[in-house]
Scaffold this active site. Structure first.
Site: not given
Length: 258
Positions: A143, A156
């Site tokens: 990501s 995250y």
């Protein structure tokens, strides 16, 4: 044009929707036989897999990637069914966003158990088969959070930084044995999860426009655009690309400020 994944077998975790679903469909289109992993079998997942072809082309297997024993059993079943595994796409993941000091121990563990440990469980189960063949490609879906930090999105980005580190470490470890490990880092992509977030807001269309305006290209990415990069990395066309990460974010992460 020769199919880019002809005679290859791929396992795609979280492969029934979003980026995983787009990748599964594209892989089948390019000649691969595909194992689609889901956490739990649903009517929607079964219908999606059926739309891609019969069991000679696509196999749906349920396994929680955070559970090593479940992953080991899934990989054994996949190899038994198709005879080999050439590509692993670690796409399964969950979003855990919080203020660091408000985060519970359970949510910390839940994030890492899927987003980092889940990828490692799958790689550890698949690597012996790839090493035995002397060839294989692992593609991890990381990501932009693994490159840039957004406040209140903890932990995250920590997990995704770890996933990029796992990519580089495994890629270097097994390069001389014919196995490549790479990752891609998508930015904002119109997945079902992103659509649900927009839908939960007071003015979904206004938020879509605001998010699109933040991007240099002035539009939000699509799952298929990520899938094409995964296809390239999985194919023999990318045989000299290893232990690297490719950003797929429309250039957003390169902006200093606006």
């Amino acid at each position: 044009m020769k199919p880019r994944l002809e005679n290859k077998v791929a396992l795609i975790t979280g492969g029934a929707q979003g980026i995983g679903g787009a990748t599964a469909a594209l892989f089948v289109e390019h000649g691969a036989r595909v194992v689609v992993n889901v956490r739990e079998r649903t009517a929607a997942a079964e219908a999606f897999v059926a739309s891609l072809g019969g069991p000679d082309k696509v196999l749906l297997l349920a396994a929680d990637v955070s559970q090593r024993s479940a992953v080991d059993a899934m990989v054994a079943q996949a190899v038994s069914h198709f005879g080999r595994l050439d590509v692993l796409v670690n796409n399964a993941g969950i979003n855990v966003f919080d203020d660091p000091l408000q985060l519970s121990d359970a949510d910390w563990a839940r994030c890492f158990s899927v987003d980092l440990e889940g990828a490692w469980h799958c790689a550890r189960a698949v690597l012996p088969h790839m090493l035995g063949q002397g060839a294989g490609s692992v593609v991890n879906i990381a990501s932009v959070h693994g490159h840039k930090i957004i406040p209140n999105a903890f932990p995250y980005p920590v997990a995704k930084h770890g996933l990029i580190g796992l990519t580089r470490a495994l890629g270097i470890q097994y390069a001389a044995q014919g196995v490549r490990v790479n990752s891609v880092s998508p930015g904002l992509i119109l997945t079902p999860l992103a659509e649900s977030v927009f839908a939960s807001l007071p003015d979904p269309q206004a938020e879509r426009r605001r998010q699109a305006e933040l991007l240099p290209c002035k539009r939000i990415g699509e799952p298929l655009e990520v899938a094409y990069t995964v296809l390239f990395l999985a194919s023999d066309e990318a045989r000299f690309i290893n232990a690297t990460d490719i950003l797929i974010d429309g250039g957003r992460s390169q902006l200093y400020h606006e």
